[in-house]
Design an enzyme around this catalytic site. Structure first.
Site, PDB file in Angstrom:
ATOM      1  N   ARG A   1       0.821  -1.219   0.000  1.00 58.39           N
ATOM      2  CA  ARG A   1       0.000   0.000   0.000  1.00 58.39           C
ATOM      3  C   ARG A   1       0.855   1.269   0.000  1.00 58.39           C
ATOM      4  O   ARG A   1       0.460   2.290  -0.552  1.00 58.39           O
ATOM      5  CB  ARG A   1      -0.941  -0.039   1.214  1.00 58.39           C
ATOM      6  CG  ARG A   1      -1.893   1.154   1.331  1.00 58.39           C
ATOM      7  CD  ARG A   1      -2.973   0.859   2.355  1.00 58.39           C
ATOM      8  NE  ARG A   1      -3.587   2.040   2.916  1.00 58.39           N
ATOM      9  CZ  ARG A   1      -4.763   2.552   2.514  1.00 58.39           C
ATOM     10  NH1 ARG A   1      -5.437   1.972   1.548  1.00 58.39           N
ATOM     11  NH2 ARG A   1      -5.257   3.622   3.077  1.00 58.39           N
TER      12      ARG A   1
ATOM     13  N   ILE B   1      -6.851   8.550  -0.516  1.00 58.88           N
ATOM     14  CA  ILE B   1      -6.851   7.089  -0.678  1.00 58.88           C
ATOM     15  C   ILE B   1      -7.763   6.581   0.425  1.00 58.88           C
ATOM     16  O   ILE B   1      -7.665   7.006   1.574  1.00 58.88           O
ATOM     17  CB  ILE B   1      -5.415   6.504  -0.574  1.00 58.88           C
ATOM     18  CG1 ILE B   1      -5.400   4.972  -0.697  1.00 58.88           C
ATOM     19  CG2 ILE B   1      -4.720   6.904   0.728  1.00 58.88           C
ATOM     20  CD1 ILE B   1      -3.959   4.374  -0.779  1.00 58.88           C
ATOM     21  N   SER B   2      -8.702   5.714   0.091  1.00 56.31           N
ATOM     22  CA  SER B   2      -9.686   5.253   1.069  1.00 56.31           C
ATOM     23  C   SER B   2      -9.015   4.459   2.193  1.00 56.31           C
ATOM     24  O   SER B   2      -7.974   3.839   2.005  1.00 56.31           O
ATOM     25  CB  SER B   2     -10.728   4.361   0.395  1.00 56.31           C
ATOM     26  OG  SER B   2     -11.321   5.044  -0.685  1.00 56.31           O
ATOM     27  N   GLN B   3      -9.698   4.472   3.342  1.00 60.07           N
ATOM     28  CA  GLN B   3      -9.287   3.658   4.492  1.00 60.07           C
ATOM     29  C   GLN B   3      -9.215   2.184   4.058  1.00 60.07           C
ATOM     30  O   GLN B   3     -10.090   1.712   3.333  1.00 60.07           O
ATOM     31  CB  GLN B   3     -10.375   3.850   5.556  1.00 60.07           C
ATOM     32  CG  GLN B   3     -10.164   3.120   6.836  1.00 60.07           C
ATOM     33  CD  GLN B   3     -11.437   3.185   7.702  1.00 60.07           C
ATOM     34  OE1 GLN B   3     -12.507   3.579   7.231  1.00 60.07           O
ATOM     35  NE2 GLN B   3     -11.300   2.807   8.952  1.00 60.07           N
TER      36      GLN B   3
END
Ligand code: SAH
Length: 206
Positions: free
Chosen positions: A25, A51-53
């Site tokens: 990530r 950026i999403s959780q």
């Protein structure tokens, strides 16, 4: 990250858990943000976008019922991390982003993660979908809109599944829309979430 943030909250899909264990990530974050890459939060990626959780990425991917060989459209490439997860789950992915800088860094991160050649990126207004490649077995929208854009429903295969955060700017509900083999649509509300807005470009500007 996967054990404490994702498995512990009930995500069980083996493909999703394995993909998120495999994909680095940190490659999808700007250089100065990499130390936070595995935190339990959405993070800024520039140009006011996020950026999403990790949990939300996992939840939405599971809701999409990923499977080998399916054709998936994502609207809102952002960092490219969600593209990587969809591709690692075995799907062929087409992803659209309206901001060129983000598309460039996403493409670079995907190359760095070794999946650049299995995904298709396009610059433009994803609310209009990608008609030349439609229909899609799966459609995932990662930006918030008051309703699911009509063009995306039109580009959903039969059977097919679309997942999108729907609601106002402050809070949305993740919706799952299924189209059955007879073409009938049904809608299921899932969890609450908070996404950046889907920006619908004026005709000709996208
Ligand atoms: N899926 C992303 C999260 C992206 S945030 C990730 O994994 O990092 C939402 C993204 O949608 C932003 O990058 C924003 O620029 C983009 N976006 C907003 N409106 C859009 C539109 N109409 N078409 C394409 N992309 C859009």
């Amino acid at each position: 990250m996967v054990d404490r943030q994702i498995r512990a909250r009930g995500v069980r899909d083996r493909r999703v858990l394995e993909a998120m264990t495999r994909i680095p990530r940190h490659l999808f974050l700007p250089a100065g943000r990499r130390s936070d890459a595995y935190a339990d939060a959405a993070l800024p990626i520039g140009r006011g976008q996020t950026i999403s959780q990790p949990y939300i990425v996992a939840f939405m991917t599971e809701a999409l019922e990923p499977a080998d060989g399916l054709r998936a459209l994502e609207v809102g490439t952002g960092s490219g991390y969600q593209v990587a997860v969809l591709a690692d789950c075995g799907m062929e992915v087409w992803s659209m982003e309206r901001l060129p800088e983000l598309q460039r860094s996403a493409a670079e991160a995907l190359r760095g993660a070794g999946i650049g050649d299995r995904v298709h990126l396009r610059l433009g207004d994803g609310s209009k979908g990608w008609p030349e490649e439609a229909p899609f077995d799966r459609i995932l929208v990662t930006a918030a809109a008051p309703a699911v854009p009509r063009a995306l429903l039109d580009q959903l295969a039969s059977p097919g599944i679309l997942v999108a955060p729907v609601g106002g700017p402050a809070l949305q509900r993740i919706l799952r829309v299924r189209r059955d083999a007879q073409g009938r649509l049904s809608e299921q509300p899932l969890e609450g979430a908070r996404f950046v807005p889907l920006v619908v470009d004026e005709e000709g500007a996208g």
